[in-house]
Scaffold this motif. Structure first.
Motif, PDB file in Angstrom:
ATOM      1  N   PHE A   1       0.840  -1.189   0.000  1.00 27.49           N
ATOM      2  CA  PHE A   1       0.000   0.000   0.000  1.00 27.49           C
ATOM      3  C   PHE A   1       0.882   1.248   0.000  1.00 27.49           C
ATOM      4  N   GLY A   2       0.559   2.147  -0.899  1.00 25.68           N
ATOM      5  CA  GLY A   2       1.333   3.376  -1.003  1.00 25.68           C
ATOM      6  C   GLY A   2       2.624   3.213  -1.767  1.00 25.68           C
ATOM      7  N   GLY A   3       2.894   2.034  -2.303  1.00 24.56           N
ATOM      8  CA  GLY A   3       4.125   1.798  -3.057  1.00 24.56           C
ATOM      9  C   GLY A   3       3.812   1.215  -4.425  1.00 24.56           C
ATOM     10  N   ARG A   4       4.846   0.803  -5.096  1.00 27.94           N
ATOM     11  CA  ARG A   4       4.667   0.268  -6.438  1.00 27.94           C
ATOM     12  C   ARG A   4       4.328  -1.225  -6.378  1.00 27.94           C
ATOM     13  N   VAL A   5       3.859  -1.732  -7.496  1.00 25.58           N
ATOM     14  CA  VAL A   5       3.591  -3.163  -7.633  1.00 25.58           C
ATOM     15  C   VAL A   5       4.924  -3.901  -7.666  1.00 25.58           C
ATOM     16  N   GLN A   6       5.067  -4.897  -6.815  1.00 27.70           N
ATOM     17  CA  GLN A   6       6.335  -5.628  -6.729  1.00 27.70           C
ATOM     18  C   GLN A   6       6.423  -6.762  -7.747  1.00 27.70           C
ATOM     19  N   ASP A   7       5.354  -7.499  -7.893  1.00 30.27           N
ATOM     20  CA  ASP A   7       5.337  -8.629  -8.834  1.00 30.27           C
ATOM     21  C   ASP A   7       4.019  -8.600  -9.591  1.00 30.27           C
ATOM     22  N   ALA A   8       4.091  -8.827 -10.893  1.00 28.74           N
ATOM     23  CA  ALA A   8       2.891  -8.905 -11.721  1.00 28.74           C
ATOM     24  C   ALA A   8       3.195  -9.781 -12.924  1.00 28.74           C
ATOM     25  N   GLU A   9       2.345 -10.747 -13.155  1.00 24.82           N
ATOM     26  CA  GLU A   9       2.544 -11.663 -14.280  1.00 24.82           C
ATOM     27  C   GLU A   9       1.227 -11.935 -14.983  1.00 24.82           C
ATOM     28  N   PHE A  10       1.329 -12.242 -16.279  1.00 20.07           N
ATOM     29  CA  PHE A  10       0.170 -12.607 -17.092  1.00 20.07           C
ATOM     30  C   PHE A  10       0.548 -13.846 -17.904  1.00 20.07           C
TER      31      PHE A  10
ATOM     32  N   ALA B   1       0.057 -25.389 -21.847  1.00 18.52           N
ATOM     33  CA  ALA B   1       1.317 -24.905 -22.423  1.00 18.52           C
ATOM     34  C   ALA B   1       1.074 -23.518 -23.001  1.00 18.52           C
ATOM     35  N   GLY B   2       2.085 -22.637 -22.814  1.00 21.48           N
ATOM     36  CA  GLY B   2       1.923 -21.295 -23.342  1.00 21.48           C
ATOM     37  C   GLY B   2       3.058 -20.388 -22.914  1.00 21.48           C
ATOM     38  N   VAL B   3       2.726 -19.111 -22.692  1.00 24.30           N
ATOM     39  CA  VAL B   3       3.741 -18.115 -22.359  1.00 24.30           C
ATOM     40  C   VAL B   3       3.305 -17.350 -21.105  1.00 24.30           C
ATOM     41  N   ARG B   4       4.309 -16.826 -20.407  1.00 23.89           N
ATOM     42  CA  ARG B   4       4.089 -15.973 -19.243  1.00 23.89           C
ATOM     43  C   ARG B   4       4.960 -14.736 -19.405  1.00 23.89           C
ATOM     44  N   GLN B   5       4.376 -13.605 -19.062  1.00 22.60           N
ATOM     45  CA  GLN B   5       5.111 -12.345 -19.149  1.00 22.60           C
ATOM     46  C   GLN B   5       5.056 -11.640 -17.799  1.00 22.60           C
ATOM     47  N   ASP B   6       6.234 -11.327 -17.238  1.00 21.34           N
ATOM     48  CA  ASP B   6       6.320 -10.535 -16.015  1.00 21.34           C
ATOM     49  C   ASP B   6       6.517  -9.082 -16.410  1.00 21.34           C
ATOM     50  N   VAL B   7       5.722  -8.185 -15.811  1.00 20.53           N
ATOM     51  CA  VAL B   7       5.766  -6.776 -16.203  1.00 20.53           C
ATOM     52  C   VAL B   7       6.217  -5.874 -15.062  1.00 20.53           C
ATOM     53  N   ALA B   8       6.389  -6.417 -13.856  1.00 21.14           N
ATOM     54  CA  ALA B   8       6.904  -5.635 -12.735  1.00 21.14           C
ATOM     55  C   ALA B   8       8.317  -6.118 -12.430  1.00 21.14           C
ATOM     56  N   GLY B   9       9.211  -5.197 -12.179  1.00 22.47           N
ATOM     57  CA  GLY B   9      10.601  -5.595 -12.013  1.00 22.47           C
ATOM     58  C   GLY B   9      11.222  -5.851 -13.374  1.00 22.47           C
ATOM     59  N   PRO B  10      12.266  -6.661 -13.430  1.00 23.70           N
ATOM     60  CA  PRO B  10      12.875  -6.981 -14.727  1.00 23.70           C
ATOM     61  C   PRO B  10      11.887  -7.699 -15.633  1.00 23.70           C
ATOM     62  N   ASN B  11      11.664  -7.165 -16.816  1.00 29.36           N
ATOM     63  CA  ASN B  11      10.760  -7.813 -17.756  1.00 29.36           C
ATOM     64  C   ASN B  11      11.329  -9.172 -18.150  1.00 29.36           C
ATOM     65  N   THR B  12      10.522 -10.190 -17.958  1.00 35.12           N
ATOM     66  CA  THR B  12      10.967 -11.554 -18.217  1.00 35.12           C
ATOM     67  C   THR B  12       9.853 -12.305 -18.920  1.00 35.12           C
ATOM     68  N   THR B  13      10.231 -13.047 -19.942  1.00 33.62           N
ATOM     69  CA  THR B  13       9.281 -13.876 -20.680  1.00 33.62           C
ATOM     70  C   THR B  13       9.613 -15.338 -20.436  1.00 33.62           C
ATOM     71  N   TYR B  14       8.586 -16.132 -20.200  1.00 34.33           N
ATOM     72  CA  TYR B  14       8.763 -17.552 -19.886  1.00 34.33           C
ATOM     73  C   TYR B  14       7.960 -18.415 -20.853  1.00 34.33           C
ATOM     74  N   ALA B  15       8.491 -19.583 -21.127  1.00 35.77           N
ATOM     75  CA  ALA B  15       7.692 -20.668 -21.707  1.00 35.77           C
ATOM     76  C   ALA B  15       7.122 -21.472 -20.543  1.00 35.77           C
ATOM     77  N   VAL B  16       5.860 -21.866 -20.666  1.00 37.95           N
ATOM     78  CA  VAL B  16       5.146 -22.500 -19.554  1.00 37.95           C
ATOM     79  C   VAL B  16       4.680 -23.882 -19.976  1.00 37.95           C
ATOM     80  N   LEU B  17       4.866 -24.849 -19.090  1.00 41.36           N
ATOM     81  CA  LEU B  17       4.304 -26.185 -19.256  1.00 41.36           C
ATOM     82  C   LEU B  17       3.801 -26.632 -17.888  1.00 41.36           C
ATOM     83  N   GLY B  18       2.516 -26.953 -17.806  1.00 42.18           N
ATOM     84  CA  GLY B  18       1.962 -27.290 -16.497  1.00 42.18           C
ATOM     85  C   GLY B  18       0.782 -28.231 -16.590  1.00 42.18           C
ATOM     86  N   ILE B  19       0.226 -28.520 -15.430  1.00 43.55           N
ATOM     87  CA  ILE B  19      -0.934 -29.384 -15.299  1.00 43.55           C
ATOM     88  C   ILE B  19      -1.846 -28.784 -14.249  1.00 43.55           C
TER      89      ILE B  19
END
Length: 310
Positions: A149-158, A174-192
């Protein structure tokens, strides 16, 4: 004269005991006995083996049933096509599939939208997901993040994921994940994701970043109804990493482990506020990264939030 006397005696006996009079009259007119015929001995039953038709016809269970005849299964897979034609039956077959659930649906759930208070680090968290598609193939979208509260978003992913059913209650994603808070990072995703035995909701995924970092997240939760509207939900989350990721503050091995419980009340089935408590630990290099940023490796937080879906 004797006949009249005998008749009078019978009347008197009947008045005293009707059964005795009838028996006396019966013995008076008893027919000569005829020797009874001796019944012929019954023919012995033939011995029957388990495979005999007589045994099969009275079988109480499937273990003694006869196999299907040789001609079974030799016809067309869709017998109606052989009579009416495939073109005539195509629309009817599609309608039958729709009646049994083969049509697209859209669903969205705000699983957690909560304020988190404790250890001097008051903040907020959101966790949402939804899908569009049929019973076996779907497009999933997910978002998760937190801040102070009162600060920036620390972690955010889509995340955008393609899912396909591999079991009645499980999808592989299976798909992609994009982090937009902090260092921009793109991930390949595989899950269940799905419903495990004993009604545990399970969501596990592996993430491979564009820098080659491999991380894993496992989430599990269980809804236990106390009443029709009051539900208690234990929840656990485990984050692991194959290596240290200093720019993200992630340590190798078990980086973060959190357990908590939430008690929610469904004002409506689609809307339920809740309260709860959660304990979180950072271990190994993750604990060292937390101390370097002024955080504590261990924290306890009180939760106040809402869950909604449509």
């Amino acid at each position: 004269m004797m006949a009249r006397a005998r008749f009078a005696m019978l009347l008197m006996s009947a008045a005293v005991c009707p059964a005795a009079a009838l028996a006396q009259d019966h013995h008076a007119h008893q027919m000569p006995s005829v020797p009874a015929a001796t019944p012929a001995p019954a023919a012995p039953m033939p011995a029957m083996e388990p495979g005999d038709p007589a045994v099969v016809s009275t079988s109480p269970g499937p273990e003694l049933e006869t196999p299907p005849p040789p001609e079974a299964g030799k016809g067309p897979p869709r017998a109606a096509d052989a009579i009416w034609g495939a073109d005539a039956m195509r629309a009817s077959r599609a309608e039958l599939q729709r009646m049994h659930g083969a049509f697209p649906l859209a669903w969205f759930q705000l699983d957690r939208l909560e304020a988190r208070v404790g250890d001097g680090r008051d903040g907020y968290l959101w966790d949402a997901q939804g899908y569009y598609g049929g019973p076996t193939t779907r497009l999933w979208v997910k978002s998760e993040g937190e801040g102070r509260f009162g600060g920036r978003v620390q972690d955010a992913e889509f995340q955008a994921l393609y899912a396909r059913a591999i079991a009645p209650f499980f999808d592989v994603q299976a798909g992609v994940r994009q982090d937009v808070a902090g260092p921009n990072t793109t991930y390949a995703v595989l899950g269940i994701q799905g419903l495990a035995p004993y009604m545990f909701e399970l969501d596990a995924a592996a993430f491979l970043s564009h820098r080659g970092d491999l991380t894993v997240r496992i989430e599990a939760e269980l809804d236990q109804r106390i009443t029709q509207r009051l539900i208690v939900q234990p929840r656990a989350e485990l984050n692991l990493a194959a290596q240290d990721v200093p720019q993200l503050g992630v340590g190798a091995g078990v980086d973060t482990f959190a357990v908590g419980v939430r008690l929610r009340y469904e004002i409506a089935r689609e809307f339920a506020p809740y309260i709860g408590v959660e304990q979180q630990w950072r271990t190994g290099a993750g604990a060292r990264f937390a101390r370097a940023t002024g955080d504590t490796p261990r924290s306890t937080r009180l939760l106040l939030g809402v869950r909604a879906w449509f």
